[in-house]
Design an enzyme around this catalytic site. Sequence first.
Site, short mmCIF file in Angstrom:
data_model
loop_
_atom_site.label_atom_id
_atom_site.label_comp_id
_atom_site.label_asym_id
_atom_site.label_seq_id
_atom_site.Cartn_x
_atom_site.Cartn_y
_atom_site.Cartn_z
N GLU A 428 -8.78 -7.08 9.65
CA GLU A 428 -9.91 -6.25 9.21
C GLU A 428 -11.26 -6.96 9.35
OE1 GLU A 428 -9.22 -4.64 5.33
OE2 GLU A 428 -7.40 -3.59 5.92
N GLU A 503 -0.49 -2.80 7.85
CA GLU A 503 -0.76 -2.69 6.42
C GLU A 503 -0.74 -1.22 6.05
OE1 GLU A 503 -3.64 -5.54 5.07
OE2 GLU A 503 -4.42 -4.13 3.60
#
Length: 799
Positions: A428, A503
């Site tokens: 991220e 995720e």
Amino acid sequence: MVLSGLTLYSQTVQPRQKICIDQNWKFHPGNANDPVKDFNYRIANIFSKSGKAENTAIDPKFDDSEWKTIDLPHDWALALPFVFSPDFDVQSHGYKPVGGRFPETSIGWYRKHFGVSKADSGQRFSLQFDGIYRDAKIWFNGFYLGTNESGYIGVSYDITDYINFNRDNVVVLRVDASQYEGWFYEGAGIYRHVWLKQFNNIHVAENGVFIYTEVKEKSADIHFETTVENNGFSDAACSVFSFLTDRGGKIVASSSDQSITLDADMKITLKQQATLDNPELWDPDNPYLYRAIVVLKTNGKVTDSIVNRVGIRAIRFDPEYGFFLNGKNMKIKGVCCHQDHAGVGTAMPDNLHYYRIGLLKQMGVNAYRTSHNAPAPELLDACDSLGMLVLDEQRLLNSSPEYLSQFERLILRDRNHPSVFLWSIGNEEGYIQTTGVGKRIAQSLLVKQKELDPTRTSTYGADLPNVFTGINEVIPIRGFNYRQFAVSDYHKSHPDQPVLGTEMGSTVTTRGIYEKDTIRCYVPDQDITAPWWASKAEEWWTLCANQPAWMGGFIWTGFDYRGEPTPFHWPNINSHFGIMDMCGFPKNLYYYYQSWWTSRDVLHISPHWNWKGREGEIIPVWINSNADRVELFLNGKSLGKKEMNRNSHLEWQVPYLPGKLEAVAWKNGKEITSQVETTQEPYQVVIIPDKKSLTTGGQDATVINVHVADRLGREVPDAGNLIQFFIQGDAKIVGVGNGDPSSHEPDICPENQWQRKLFNGKCQLIVLSGRSAGTIEIMAKSTGLIDGTIQLQQLIFSQ
């Protein structure tokens, strides 16, 4: 020639030693703002001359007798109080006073004394630090060795030149946790093992053995790449041979001797191969491990040997059909995990890794993502032994010399673990993940990965929908962090790129709570609450399970962890994301995943049935099961049958009456039953260890779970009694917890004052072994209740 070499090896004392030096360190806080309280660091001119350290704690002659004596692993943040701050980073680190805002509690000094015999003066010595949080400056006998900025990947230093033989030697560390690395609890201190290594001048280099396998129809080729180096002052005639043994120690494959001449200060890499017929393959259901031994001889004498555990397996990623292990299609049923646990923080005893992986295995998990950093070596050992695939993750997407060094150390350290099936180059990176800069950094990391480990590939955790620009253009396996509804579209747009849910989920639940409580910061323990970016379990898994190209996913997270108290703030001090709480006690979502991730019979009823004062009120009852249909009964009366849709659950709205709630299910014609009952008041304390024996040495540990039962022996699920703990024998309690995400009770108590309240019926203590054999007695007391007592046997440890 090979057999004679093996015979020589078997008859020779092993020349390399690896000694754990975790015991009897000295610790004292420093001060980031006041040099005087930081033992004159930054005042004394310690870098003007080599070994100059007067008037500082670096000086070998410094008197540390008044410092606290501790054993490693050590997380000093754990013992600090909780402190409110409106700062987001303080919140996300669990409201512990560590970081730039807390100069008095963010520096730690460590000192360790040890001796070395003059008889070993011809040997080489190094210090290996497996993990320090963070920015650790390290000295040995007053000489500066270096700085390890990473709070996660370890570092080693050769200390041969500085050894004092037959005299005191002193290791000194100044650990600076002022600067955060993550946005979650990171601890502080030397929280992993420290090793003293002793070896010959002519030896195998640090992490210098790379073993990989090629599986064929009825055999496997075992490849050995061994880097040897000569740190002596003269040339040497050497040879290297390698072999493989089975679990019983029988040699099953071997290479031929390979001779070389090593000049002084020379390093060279040799490649060898052996073939094994009819290999037993490693997989999560049968994690069979061989042992690979590399032997280095100099002038016919063994001067070094390295042993690695080896699992033989074949991995393949297919863009249409997902992941294959040993030729069989396997859905990745994974979890992301941080590295702290109730009672011990980041300073986890080795056995705790095995305990946690065992809990995940029982749930049906087959893969573990090391979010978002290099894991402890012992975690990978547990995954190798118990059968758990690992997505091994780099802390930061950066190709600077510092982060390339961290990535290189990660790969060299972990590439021999059969559990590691995939690397992650980052997570991220919102500032750069869709830019040309991000793409170029990713390319640099991918080149380094292929250079050091051409047998695997990489992914990246991108919180992006159907977006290709940037890192996703070059990453071999597209990782999805959430954005589950975009996976299908992305695959249609890029059909040749495998996709993985790096995720998923992020459902928030609090164990044993069934109504949202904004005062105590609890959310219901059912699959009903998720932040805006996330999803409920049934949403993402139903999509994933029905798309062959989507190879699976990693739930956020396997366990609750300190920090990130979404969706709340103070006084909430840890997360709600876990499928289990901080202690590893399952929440109800555990049984949803267990239903659809395992083949075992699952029939779980929630909530409990203790609702005194709410008679007649409607209680939502959830059934998690993989049965075909379920019938629910209250006090013997049927409340109806329902068919179970795959990857779903069942619900009934039940007016509360005390008594027995029973489920009867049918699965493939087999009847399964489960029940919950209204209990009486607590009567006795019950304590259950995860194992009943410990080994001496001060490194073994057991997890002891505690609950209270009524007069009929039934666990009381809503009890909140205060439990006090006492221990006799050569062992010690090192931490307590209960899984309450808003509890400010201490994890570490004063000696002989160990205690913890039950949270929704449960709490936990962790006991560390001592050094002498004998019986350990543990007692748990609560006012008005019968004591709980167990005995553990502590056995002499022998390697």
